[in-house]
Every structure is written in C-alpha cells, then in structure tokens.
Design a protein around this motif. Structure first.
Motif, mmCIF file in Angstrom:
data_model
loop_
_atom_site.group_PDB
_atom_site.id
_atom_site.type_symbol
_atom_site.label_atom_id
_atom_site.label_comp_id
_atom_site.label_asym_id
_atom_site.label_seq_id
_atom_site.Cartn_x
_atom_site.Cartn_y
_atom_site.Cartn_z
ATOM 1 N N VAL A 158 0.747 -1.100 -0.055
ATOM 2 C CA VAL A 158 -0.067 0.042 0.034
ATOM 3 C C VAL A 158 0.820 1.230 -0.051
ATOM 4 N N ILE A 159 1.900 1.418 0.894
ATOM 5 C CA ILE A 159 2.821 2.445 0.771
ATOM 6 C C ILE A 159 3.349 2.607 -0.419
ATOM 7 N N TYR A 160 4.236 1.652 -1.059
ATOM 8 C CA TYR A 160 4.595 1.687 -2.269
ATOM 9 C C TYR A 160 3.895 2.074 -3.364
ATOM 10 N N GLY A 161 2.626 1.467 -3.333
ATOM 11 C CA GLY A 161 1.572 1.634 -4.397
ATOM 12 C C GLY A 161 1.074 3.207 -4.381
ATOM 13 N N ILE A 162 1.013 3.741 -3.162
ATOM 14 C CA ILE A 162 0.609 5.184 -3.137
ATOM 15 C C ILE A 162 1.880 6.045 -3.851
ATOM 16 N N MET A 163 3.198 5.687 -3.318
ATOM 17 C CA MET A 163 4.168 6.446 -4.019
ATOM 18 C C MET A 163 4.306 6.295 -5.355
ATOM 19 N N VAL A 164 4.203 5.086 -6.102
ATOM 20 C CA VAL A 164 4.315 4.888 -7.260
ATOM 21 C C VAL A 164 3.218 5.589 -8.120
ATOM 22 N N THR A 165 1.902 5.543 -7.645
ATOM 23 C CA THR A 165 0.653 6.090 -8.237
ATOM 24 C C THR A 165 1.033 7.491 -8.432
ATOM 25 N N LEU A 166 1.434 8.102 -7.112
ATOM 26 C CA LEU A 166 1.810 9.650 -7.223
ATOM 27 C C LEU A 166 2.904 9.910 -8.311
ATOM 28 N N ALA A 167 3.850 9.247 -8.415
ATOM 29 C CA ALA A 167 4.644 9.409 -9.488
ATOM 30 C C ALA A 167 3.965 9.277 -10.878
ATOM 31 N N GLY A 168 3.106 8.468 -10.939
ATOM 32 C CA GLY A 168 2.328 8.108 -12.520
ATOM 33 C C GLY A 168 1.527 9.168 -12.712
ATOM 34 N N ILE A 169 0.826 9.913 -11.566
ATOM 35 C CA ILE A 169 0.037 11.009 -11.895
ATOM 36 C C ILE A 169 0.613 12.275 -12.123
ATOM 37 N N THR A 170 1.989 12.468 -11.615
ATOM 38 C CA THR A 170 2.638 13.685 -12.018
ATOM 39 C C THR A 170 3.717 13.611 -13.079
ATOM 40 N N VAL A 171 3.364 12.730 -14.002
ATOM 41 C CA VAL A 171 4.149 12.442 -15.021
ATOM 42 C C VAL A 171 4.303 13.494 -16.182
ATOM 43 N N SER A 172 5.459 13.783 -16.539
ATOM 44 C CA SER A 172 5.562 14.755 -17.576
ATOM 45 C C SER A 172 5.580 14.155 -19.114
ATOM 46 N N ASP A 173 5.201 14.989 -19.905
ATOM 47 C CA ASP A 173 4.792 14.609 -21.571
ATOM 48 C C ASP A 173 5.963 13.880 -21.986
ATOM 49 N N ALA A 174 7.243 14.250 -21.540
ATOM 50 C CA ALA A 174 8.385 13.705 -22.062
ATOM 51 C C ALA A 174 8.589 12.426 -21.767
ATOM 52 N N ASP A 175 8.262 12.082 -20.509
ATOM 53 C CA ASP A 175 8.338 10.715 -19.897
ATOM 54 C C ASP A 175 7.268 9.695 -20.653
ATOM 55 N N LEU A 176 6.381 10.445 -20.717
ATOM 56 C CA LEU A 176 5.086 9.371 -21.430
ATOM 57 C C LEU A 176 5.710 9.171 -22.847
ATOM 58 N N LYS A 177 6.224 9.976 -23.713
ATOM 59 C CA LYS A 177 6.784 9.851 -24.944
ATOM 60 C C LYS A 177 7.802 8.668 -25.013
ATOM 61 N N LYS A 178 8.703 8.635 -23.978
ATOM 62 C CA LYS A 178 9.778 7.738 -23.974
ATOM 63 C C LYS A 178 9.196 6.542 -23.672
ATOM 64 N N ALA A 179 7.782 6.150 -22.963
ATOM 65 C CA ALA A 179 7.228 4.820 -22.600
ATOM 66 C C ALA A 179 6.223 4.704 -23.829
ATOM 67 N N GLU A 180 6.375 5.220 -24.910
ATOM 68 C CA GLU A 180 5.274 5.044 -26.011
ATOM 69 C C GLU A 180 3.863 5.464 -25.412
ATOM 70 N N ASN A 181 3.726 6.618 -24.788
ATOM 71 C CA ASN A 181 2.470 6.777 -24.162
ATOM 72 C C ASN A 181 1.872 6.012 -23.282
ATOM 73 N N ILE A 182 2.512 4.873 -22.487
ATOM 74 C CA ILE A 182 1.980 4.009 -21.527
ATOM 75 C C ILE A 182 2.276 4.431 -20.091
ATOM 76 N N ASN A 183 1.478 4.853 -19.364
ATOM 77 C CA ASN A 183 1.745 5.350 -18.100
ATOM 78 C C ASN A 183 2.118 4.272 -17.179
ATOM 79 N N ILE A 184 3.246 3.567 -17.137
ATOM 80 C CA ILE A 184 3.628 2.582 -16.478
ATOM 81 C C ILE A 184 3.745 2.565 -15.015
ATOM 82 N N ASN A 185 4.118 4.016 -14.493
ATOM 83 C CA ASN A 185 4.021 4.092 -13.111
ATOM 84 C C ASN A 185 2.353 4.176 -12.601
ATOM 85 N N LEU A 186 1.742 4.798 -13.084
ATOM 86 C CA LEU A 186 0.324 4.909 -12.973
ATOM 87 C C LEU A 186 -0.413 3.184 -12.579
ATOM 88 N N TRP A 187 0.058 2.383 -13.760
ATOM 89 C CA TRP A 187 -0.582 1.067 -13.844
ATOM 90 C C TRP A 187 0.026 0.107 -12.831
#
Length: 108
Positions: free
Chosen positions: A36-65
């Motif tokens: 739960v603790i790590y899930g909250i941290m990784v989800t927050l990182a996925g919510i605050t992702v930049s467009d450049a990071d999304l382009k690197k990951a082929e528009n898949i927000n892997i941190n959010l998922w």
C-alpha cells in the motif's frame, strides 16, 4: 492454593500476550502495508508524469498502472488479514497428575 492461582493467572496473561504478538507480526500485515505504501508512492509518480516521460514509454503510463496494481494487491492482503485473522496458538496439554502415594492410596 494462592500460589497455584497466581501461577495460573500469569500463564493466562502470557498466553494472551503471545496471541496478540502473533497477530501483530502477521506476514500479511507487513506485506500488505508495504504494498500500500509503495503503491501510493508509485501512483503519485504516475499522476505527476511529464509529457516527455510518456513519449519515452510510448504513451503508456507504467508508473500509474503499476502503482494502482500495487495498491490493489496491498489492499487484498489487508482484506485477507481482516477476513481470516491468525488463529491463537493452541494451549499446551496439561501433564497428567501422578497418583497419590501413601497409606490411603490403593485401597488396602
């Protein structure tokens, strides 16, 4: 008689503490809490992702998922703990009492 009662009371008190300690350090609680603790941290990182990071990951927000999956897994562990709590330890069997010895024992 008083010493025996006091001893029995101390044994019951220690058994109660042992059972609560076993429930406190249940592995499901530790694993669920960490997920739960790590899930909250990784989800927050996925919510605050930049467009450049999304382009690197082929528009898949892997941190959010990944964060959402970790949250769900952690909550499932905690739900499992809630629905099936750890059973208290079984009391140790009492030893049989030795037969009485003396002039009245044996019926002769």
């Amino acid at each position: 008689m008083s010493d025996e009662y006091e001893y029995q009371h101390q044994v019951e008190e220690l058994e109660g503490k042992s059972a609560s300690a076993a429930r406190l350090f249940d592995v499901r609680r530790i694993i669920g809490g960490l997920f739960v603790i790590y899930g909250i941290m990784v989800t927050l990182a996925g919510i605050t992702v930049s467009d450049a990071d999304l382009k690197k990951a082929e528009n898949i927000n892997i941190n959010l998922w990944t964060g959402v999956c970790m949250l769900v897994l952690g909550l499932l562990f905690l739900l499992w703990l809630r629905l099936r709590p750890a059973a208290p330890p079984h009391p140790a069997p009492t030893p049989p009492t030795p037969p009485e010895e003396g002039p009245n024992a044996g019926g002769s």
